[in-house]
Motif scaffolding. Structure first.
Motif, PDB file in Angstrom:
ATOM      1  N   UNK A 129      63.262  67.487  25.378  1.00  0.00           N
ATOM      2  CA  UNK A 129      63.543  68.208  26.622  1.00  0.00           C
ATOM      3  C   UNK A 129      62.622  67.691  27.717  1.00  0.00           C
ATOM      4  N   UNK A 130      63.225  67.340  28.855  1.00  0.00           N
ATOM      5  CA  UNK A 130      62.461  66.951  30.032  1.00  0.00           C
ATOM      6  C   UNK A 130      62.943  67.816  31.194  1.00  0.00           C
ATOM      7  N   UNK A 131      62.362  67.596  32.360  1.00  0.00           N
ATOM      8  CA  UNK A 131      62.810  68.333  33.544  1.00  0.00           C
ATOM      9  C   UNK A 131      64.248  67.994  33.912  1.00  0.00           C
ATOM     10  N   UNK A 132      64.707  66.797  33.504  1.00  0.00           N
ATOM     11  CA  UNK A 132      66.022  66.336  33.942  1.00  0.00           C
ATOM     12  C   UNK A 132      67.052  66.183  32.824  1.00  0.00           C
ATOM     13  N   UNK A 133      66.631  66.366  31.562  1.00  0.00           N
ATOM     14  CA  UNK A 133      67.607  66.186  30.482  1.00  0.00           C
ATOM     15  C   UNK A 133      67.173  66.874  29.194  1.00  0.00           C
ATOM     16  N   UNK A 134      68.136  67.013  28.313  1.00  0.00           N
ATOM     17  CA  UNK A 134      67.900  67.461  26.943  1.00  0.00           C
ATOM     18  C   UNK A 134      68.718  66.527  26.054  1.00  0.00           C
ATOM     19  N   UNK A 135      68.115  66.060  24.937  1.00  0.00           N
ATOM     20  CA  UNK A 135      68.835  65.113  24.093  1.00  0.00           C
ATOM     21  C   UNK A 135      68.404  65.225  22.641  1.00  0.00           C
ATOM     22  N   UNK A 136      69.266  64.725  21.766  1.00  0.00           N
ATOM     23  CA  UNK A 136      68.984  64.693  20.331  1.00  0.00           C
ATOM     24  C   UNK A 136      69.798  63.570  19.704  1.00  0.00           C
ATOM     25  N   UNK A 137      69.249  62.956  18.689  1.00  0.00           N
ATOM     26  CA  UNK A 137      69.928  61.899  17.957  1.00  0.00           C
ATOM     27  C   UNK A 137      70.661  62.523  16.775  1.00  0.00           C
ATOM     28  N   UNK A 138      71.977  62.312  16.717  1.00  0.00           N
ATOM     29  CA  UNK A 138      72.796  62.853  15.639  1.00  0.00           C
ATOM     30  C   UNK A 138      73.514  61.715  14.927  1.00  0.00           C
ATOM     31  N   UNK A 139      73.531  61.779  13.612  1.00  0.00           N
ATOM     32  CA  UNK A 139      74.152  60.728  12.801  1.00  0.00           C
ATOM     33  C   UNK A 139      75.443  61.241  12.183  1.00  0.00           C
ATOM     34  N   UNK A 140      76.495  60.406  12.276  1.00  0.00           N
ATOM     35  CA  UNK A 140      77.797  60.784  11.726  1.00  0.00           C
ATOM     36  C   UNK A 140      77.789  60.656  10.208  1.00  0.00           C
ATOM     37  N   UNK A 141      78.758  61.289   9.540  1.00  0.00           N
ATOM     38  CA  UNK A 141      78.849  61.144   8.085  1.00  0.00           C
ATOM     39  C   UNK A 141      79.023  59.687   7.637  1.00  0.00           C
ATOM     40  N   UNK A 142      79.649  58.842   8.489  1.00  0.00           N
ATOM     41  CA  UNK A 142      79.863  57.449   8.096  1.00  0.00           C
ATOM     42  C   UNK A 142      78.724  56.526   8.521  1.00  0.00           C
ATOM     43  N   UNK A 143      77.772  57.044   9.318  1.00  0.00           N
ATOM     44  CA  UNK A 143      76.588  56.246   9.615  1.00  0.00           C
ATOM     45  C   UNK A 143      76.323  55.879  11.060  1.00  0.00           C
ATOM     46  N   UNK A 144      77.315  55.986  11.967  1.00  0.00           N
ATOM     47  CA  UNK A 144      77.012  55.658  13.359  1.00  0.00           C
ATOM     48  C   UNK A 144      76.278  56.834  13.986  1.00  0.00           C
ATOM     49  N   UNK A 145      75.608  56.582  15.107  1.00  0.00           N
ATOM     50  CA  UNK A 145      74.786  57.629  15.704  1.00  0.00           C
ATOM     51  C   UNK A 145      75.108  57.830  17.175  1.00  0.00           C
ATOM     52  N   UNK A 146      74.968  59.068  17.601  1.00  0.00           N
ATOM     53  CA  UNK A 146      75.063  59.444  19.007  1.00  0.00           C
ATOM     54  C   UNK A 146      73.685  59.858  19.495  1.00  0.00           C
ATOM     55  N   UNK A 147      73.352  59.459  20.709  1.00  0.00           N
ATOM     56  CA  UNK A 147      72.257  60.072  21.438  1.00  0.00           C
ATOM     57  C   UNK A 147      72.941  61.104  22.319  1.00  0.00           C
ATOM     58  N   UNK A 148      73.013  62.326  21.841  1.00  0.00           N
ATOM     59  CA  UNK A 148      73.667  63.404  22.579  1.00  0.00           C
ATOM     60  C   UNK A 148      72.744  63.839  23.703  1.00  0.00           C
ATOM     61  N   UNK A 149      73.260  63.837  24.931  1.00  0.00           N
ATOM     62  CA  UNK A 149      72.407  64.087  26.087  1.00  0.00           C
ATOM     63  C   UNK A 149      73.133  64.933  27.121  1.00  0.00           C
ATOM     64  N   UNK A 150      72.378  65.794  27.755  1.00  0.00           N
ATOM     65  CA  UNK A 150      72.876  66.560  28.902  1.00  0.00           C
ATOM     66  C   UNK A 150      71.885  66.373  30.039  1.00  0.00           C
ATOM     67  N   UNK A 151      72.370  65.900  31.176  1.00  0.00           N
ATOM     68  CA  UNK A 151      71.518  65.739  32.350  1.00  0.00           C
ATOM     69  C   UNK A 151      71.504  67.032  33.142  1.00  0.00           C
ATOM     70  N   UNK A 152      70.319  67.499  33.461  1.00  0.00           N
ATOM     71  CA  UNK A 152      70.142  68.733  34.213  1.00  0.00           C
ATOM     72  C   UNK A 152      70.140  68.405  35.694  1.00  0.00           C
ATOM     73  N   UNK A 153      71.087  68.972  36.396  1.00  0.00           N
ATOM     74  CA  UNK A 153      71.190  68.715  37.838  1.00  0.00           C
ATOM     75  C   UNK A 153      70.432  69.811  38.571  1.00  0.00           C
ATOM     76  N   UNK A 154      69.634  69.382  39.525  1.00  0.00           N
ATOM     77  CA  UNK A 154      68.847  70.363  40.298  1.00  0.00           C
ATOM     78  C   UNK A 154      69.403  70.510  41.693  1.00  0.00           C
TER      79      UNK A 154
END
Length: 122
Positions: free
Chosen positions: A97-122
């Motif tokens: 968590x930062x002032x401008x975003x929240x993110x987490x690394x998630x791995x799929x059952x088959x092995x590829x990964x997402x950097x799931x991110x939401x940008x916080x707009x001020x």
């Protein structure tokens, strides 16, 4: 869940070399964030004239480059819950968590990964 952007993210201990490669291919730096979430990771976003994007993260402890899909969404919690329900795992358990975003690394059952991110707009 609505996607706000979707692009590759390359994590490397030699990020400057990766950035230079993409600059040589016509991409330009358009955003820089250093020490993301206080975890010694710097992120550089690049964009080409056609609007294609690639992010390059400097992570000094990486032994080998890692390519991930950055998935920016309008609602982090809803997207996180949806992916977990579909079998994705959150192996580190860390949400950055930062002032401008929240993110987490998630791995799929088959092995590829997402950097799931939401940008916080001020």
């Amino acid at each position: 869940m609505k996607f706000t952007s979707f692009n590759p993210l390359i994590v490397s201990a030699d990020a400057e070399a990766v950035i230079k490669l993409f600059e040589d291919l016509g991409f330009e730096r358009n955003h820089q964030q250093d020490n993301v979430g206080g975890i010694n990771v710097d992120n550089t976003s690049l964009k080409d004239p056609n609007g294609f994007k690639v992010d390059v993260a400097y992570a000094p402890d990486m032994k080998q480059d890692l390519t991930i899909i950055r998935m920016n969404v309008d609602d982090f919690d809803a997207a996180y819950d949806e992916l977990i329900a579909r079998g994705f795992t959150h192996q580190s358990g860390r949400i950055v968590r930062t002032d401008t975003s929240v993110s987490a690394m998630l791995k799929s059952p088959s092995g590829f990964a997402f950097d799931l991110c939401h940008h916080i707009k001020k």
